[in-house]
Design a protein around this motif. Structure first.
Motif, short mmCIF file in Angstrom:
data_model
loop_
_atom_site.label_atom_id
_atom_site.label_comp_id
_atom_site.label_asym_id
_atom_site.label_seq_id
_atom_site.Cartn_x
_atom_site.Cartn_y
_atom_site.Cartn_z
N VAL A 48 10.45 7.98 -1.28
CA VAL A 48 11.03 8.50 -2.52
C VAL A 48 12.31 7.72 -2.79
CG1 VAL A 48 11.94 10.49 -3.75
CG2 VAL A 48 10.05 10.79 -2.11
N PHE A 49 12.34 7.05 -3.95
CA PHE A 49 13.49 6.24 -4.37
C PHE A 49 14.44 7.16 -5.14
CE2 PHE A 49 15.64 3.35 -7.33
CZ PHE A 49 15.99 2.29 -6.51
N GLU A 50 15.48 7.64 -4.45
CA GLU A 50 16.39 8.66 -4.98
C GLU A 50 17.69 8.04 -5.49
OE1 GLU A 50 17.96 11.43 -5.66
OE2 GLU A 50 16.28 12.81 -5.65
N HIS A 51 18.12 8.50 -6.65
CA HIS A 51 19.46 8.19 -7.13
C HIS A 51 20.01 9.24 -8.08
CE1 HIS A 51 17.80 6.50 -10.94
NE2 HIS A 51 16.80 6.18 -10.16
N PRO A 52 19.17 10.15 -8.69
CA PRO A 52 19.78 11.19 -9.52
C PRO A 52 20.66 12.16 -8.73
CG PRO A 52 17.47 10.93 -10.06
CD PRO A 52 17.70 10.16 -8.80
N GLY A 53 20.27 12.47 -7.48
CA GLY A 53 21.13 13.29 -6.64
C GLY A 53 20.83 14.77 -6.73
N ARG A 54 21.84 15.55 -7.04
CA ARG A 54 21.76 17.01 -6.94
C ARG A 54 20.55 17.58 -7.66
NH1 ARG A 54 23.28 21.72 -9.63
NH2 ARG A 54 24.10 23.37 -8.25
N GLU A 55 20.26 17.15 -8.86
CA GLU A 55 19.21 17.75 -9.67
C GLU A 55 17.82 17.59 -9.05
OE1 GLU A 55 17.31 17.36 -14.18
OE2 GLU A 55 19.11 16.23 -13.63
N THR A 56 17.58 16.49 -8.38
CA THR A 56 16.23 16.16 -7.92
C THR A 56 16.06 16.15 -6.41
OG1 THR A 56 16.76 13.79 -7.98
CG2 THR A 56 15.80 14.76 -9.98
N PHE A 57 17.16 16.23 -5.65
CA PHE A 57 17.07 15.93 -4.22
C PHE A 57 16.20 16.92 -3.46
CE2 PHE A 57 18.41 14.86 0.06
CZ PHE A 57 18.50 13.49 -0.02
N ALA A 100 7.97 14.22 -0.35
CA ALA A 100 7.71 13.08 0.55
C ALA A 100 6.66 13.48 1.59
CB ALA A 100 8.99 12.64 1.23
N ARG A 101 5.83 12.53 1.96
CA ARG A 101 4.77 12.81 2.93
C ARG A 101 5.36 13.09 4.31
NH1 ARG A 101 3.71 8.54 6.48
NH2 ARG A 101 1.62 9.35 6.90
N ARG A 102 4.54 13.67 5.18
CA ARG A 102 4.96 13.83 6.58
C ARG A 102 5.32 12.46 7.15
NH1 ARG A 102 3.41 18.45 9.64
NH2 ARG A 102 2.41 20.04 8.34
N GLY A 103 6.48 12.38 7.75
CA GLY A 103 6.94 11.10 8.29
C GLY A 103 7.46 10.16 7.23
N GLY A 104 7.55 10.61 6.00
CA GLY A 104 8.01 9.74 4.91
C GLY A 104 9.51 9.59 4.87
N THR A 105 9.96 8.78 3.91
CA THR A 105 11.37 8.41 3.81
C THR A 105 11.91 8.74 2.42
OG1 THR A 105 11.11 6.61 5.40
CG2 THR A 105 13.02 6.50 3.93
N ILE A 106 13.05 9.42 2.39
CA ILE A 106 13.80 9.59 1.15
C ILE A 106 14.99 8.67 1.26
CG2 ILE A 106 15.05 11.19 -0.34
CD1 ILE A 106 12.85 12.62 2.39
N VAL A 107 15.04 7.64 0.43
CA VAL A 107 16.13 6.67 0.50
C VAL A 107 17.01 6.88 -0.72
CG1 VAL A 107 14.72 4.82 -0.56
CG2 VAL A 107 16.74 4.24 0.82
N THR A 108 18.29 7.09 -0.49
CA THR A 108 19.17 7.56 -1.55
C THR A 108 20.40 6.68 -1.72
OG1 THR A 108 20.49 9.46 -2.30
CG2 THR A 108 20.29 9.17 0.08
N CYS A 109 20.71 6.42 -2.97
CA CYS A 109 21.99 5.82 -3.33
C CYS A 109 22.47 6.53 -4.59
CB CYS A 109 21.87 4.32 -3.59
SG CYS A 109 21.20 3.92 -5.21
N GLY A 139 0.78 -1.23 0.00
CA GLY A 139 0.00 0.00 0.00
C GLY A 139 0.81 1.27 0.00
N ASP A 140 2.14 1.19 0.20
CA ASP A 140 2.96 2.39 0.17
C ASP A 140 2.95 3.02 -1.23
OD1 ASP A 140 3.75 2.41 2.80
OD2 ASP A 140 5.73 1.52 2.43
N THR A 141 2.91 4.33 -1.26
CA THR A 141 3.13 5.06 -2.50
C THR A 141 4.62 5.34 -2.62
OG1 THR A 141 0.94 6.10 -2.45
CG2 THR A 141 2.63 7.18 -3.77
N VAL A 142 5.23 4.91 -3.74
CA VAL A 142 6.68 5.00 -3.91
C VAL A 142 6.98 5.81 -5.17
CG1 VAL A 142 8.83 3.72 -4.15
CG2 VAL A 142 6.94 2.72 -2.85
N LEU A 143 7.60 6.97 -4.98
CA LEU A 143 8.04 7.78 -6.12
C LEU A 143 9.39 7.26 -6.59
CD1 LEU A 143 7.46 10.38 -7.84
CD2 LEU A 143 9.06 11.53 -6.29
N ILE A 144 9.48 6.90 -7.87
CA ILE A 144 10.69 6.27 -8.41
C ILE A 144 11.24 7.13 -9.53
CG2 ILE A 144 11.65 4.23 -9.53
CD1 ILE A 144 9.33 2.63 -8.23
N TRP A 145 12.38 7.77 -9.27
CA TRP A 145 13.05 8.53 -10.31
C TRP A 145 13.71 7.57 -11.31
CZ3 TRP A 145 12.28 13.61 -10.64
CH2 TRP A 145 11.94 14.32 -9.49
#
Length: 443
Positions: free
Chosen positions: A312-321, A328-337, A223-229
């Motif tokens: 939020v599934f992050e990997h582009p970095g500077r441009e999108t961070f 991201a929602r309140r209490g949400g997670t930005i996970v970055t590599c 049920g999680d909403t996941v934004l994928i760059w």
């Protein structure tokens, strides 16, 4: 080498271990004497076709705990792009540092670097103390190299102070006819896939698995909403599949109608073509545009029925961070590599601190996570996202194309395999998943 290949193609597994190992082999290399060749140039202008070479190099002898593999196929990853343009630094510094750690590691400190962090192939030789693998075994390799001499690595091997990425921070990588790996990098090759398909998933799938699914990452739930760059790219295409497979709702961000169609083929329904919708998160080199963050967030809510991303599934970095932290929602997670658009991230901390969001750093995967990710592929729950395949001699051109984002999913490389489509041992399972296996090849 031809006798080894003939034995593999004929299925003469017992013979493989008895054949002599060649004294040298072909591999895609960088040269230590050329690390200054791109000085003063912008990243986009640096050409991997100038820096990458196909050389004949000496075959290493497997030491204790190591395995020599005949590489049938490999793949292109962004770490090979970074290596080829010597960013953020030349990889020879990694090799020198590793070489100082032990006599065994000193073999990696050479004036050339054989690159590549994926492989599918056959075990040729095992060093002392290797258990569970033998010559003739068909394997894929994950790219985590660890020493485990420090207590920090024993709860999670990614925390080992001597953790490295094979073929990037170590030598003897997979873009070659032979490769040297540690035995604890090996996993069984999926029997319903070809060599090049088997090689496509290792690095990117394991990275996405830890980033999204693992307790060390975002702990994605149903049920999680996941934004994928970059949802049709190497990492993003596996993140999209993992979200769908795990009962989450992916919101796929892409840069063209063609890439949007790829996401829909995977089963994603919510897709944003950021180029068509004209998002520009930076007004100039130094100034971000919060109005664009808000416009982007409103578009996400329009697609989801009012929900902001849990992850939020992050990997582009500077441009999108900055946008990622905002949406991201309140209490949400930005996970970055990774940080393919730049390593220095800036964001408005009010949206992190006052809205109780979390930023989680994630890097590759430990052996257990990589094994679990590989098992999903072997069971036909996650599929390779291979879009094209090139011979070993054309690797430099393929790296150039990935550098300029001209690819979809993963680009495979035939190393010893003489043609595509070889190595399938379970045609019944394959037949059930043929369309999904090939969906990126239709693009």
């Amino acid at each position: 080498m031809q006798k080894i290949l003939d034995a593999i193609l004929s299925g003469a597994w017992e013979e493989v271990g008895r054949l002599p190992v060649p004294e040298s082999y072909r591999g895609v290399t960088l040269h230590a004497g050329e690390t200054a060749m791109f000085e003063g140039m912008e990243s986009r202008d640096k050409d991997p076709r100038r820096s990458l070479h196909l050389d004949e190099v000496a075959t290493p002898e497997p030491a204790a705990g190591e395995v020599l593999v005949a590489v049938m196929a490999s793949g292109i990853n962004h770490n090979t792009v970074w290596s080829s343009i010597f960013e953020p630094m030349p990889t020879f510094g990694f090799l020198a540092r590793y070489g100082r750690t032990s006599p065994q590691a000193s073999r990696h400190d050479l004036p050339y670097h054989v690159l590549g962090s994926d492989l599918a192939g056959v075990v040729l030789r095992c060093g002392a103390g290797v258990a569970g693998w033998r010559p003739g075994d068909e394997v894929v390799a994950h790219c985590l190299s660890v020493e485990l001499d420090h207590p920090d690595g024993h709860a999670d091997t990614m925390l080992d102070p001597e953790q490295r990425i094979w073929g990037f921070e170590t030598n003897f990588g997979g873009l070659a006819e032979l490769a040297l790996v540690k035995a604890n990098q090996l996993m069984p090759r999926p029997r319903h896939l070809s060599w090049e398909e088997s090689a496509a998933s290792g690095l990117v799938h394991s990275t996405a698995y830890r980033q999204l699914v693992s307790p060390a990452g975002a702990r994605m739930k149903q049920g999680d909403t996941v934004l994928i760059w970059g949802a049709s790219g190497g990492l993003g295409s596996y993140a999209t599949q993992l979200a769908l497979n795990g009962g989450a709702i992916p919101v796929c961000v892409v840069s063209s109608p063609r890439k949007a169609e790829i996401c829909r083929r995977m089963g994603a329904e919510l897709v944003i073509d950021r180029s068509a919708e004209g998002y520009r998160f930076w007004r100039d080199e130094h100034t971000q545009d919060p109005k664009e963050w808000r416009r982007f967030g409103a578009r996400i809510r329009e697609l989801t029925g009012g929900d902001d991303p849990d992850i939020v599934f992050e990997h582009p970095g500077r441009e999108t961070f900055g946008a990622s932290v905002y949406v991201a929602r309140r209490g949400g997670t930005i996970v970055t590599c990774a940080s393919t658009s730049g390593y220095e991230h800036t964001f408005d901390n009010r949206y992190l601190w006052m809205h109780l969001k979390r930023i989680v750093g994630s890097h590759f995967a430990n052996y257990r996570e990589a094994w679990e990710a590989n098992r999903l592929v072997a069971r036909g729950r996650i599929h390779p996202t291979l879009s094209e395949v090139v011979p070993l001699k054309d690797t430099a051109q393929a790296v150039h194309d990935v550098h300029h984002n001209r690819h979809q999913g993963k680009v495979g490389v035939l190393c010893l395999a003489p043609a595509e489509g070889l190595g399938v041992h379970d045609p019944e399972t394959r037949a059930r998943h043929e369309s999904a296996i090939n969906r990126f090849r239709k693009s």
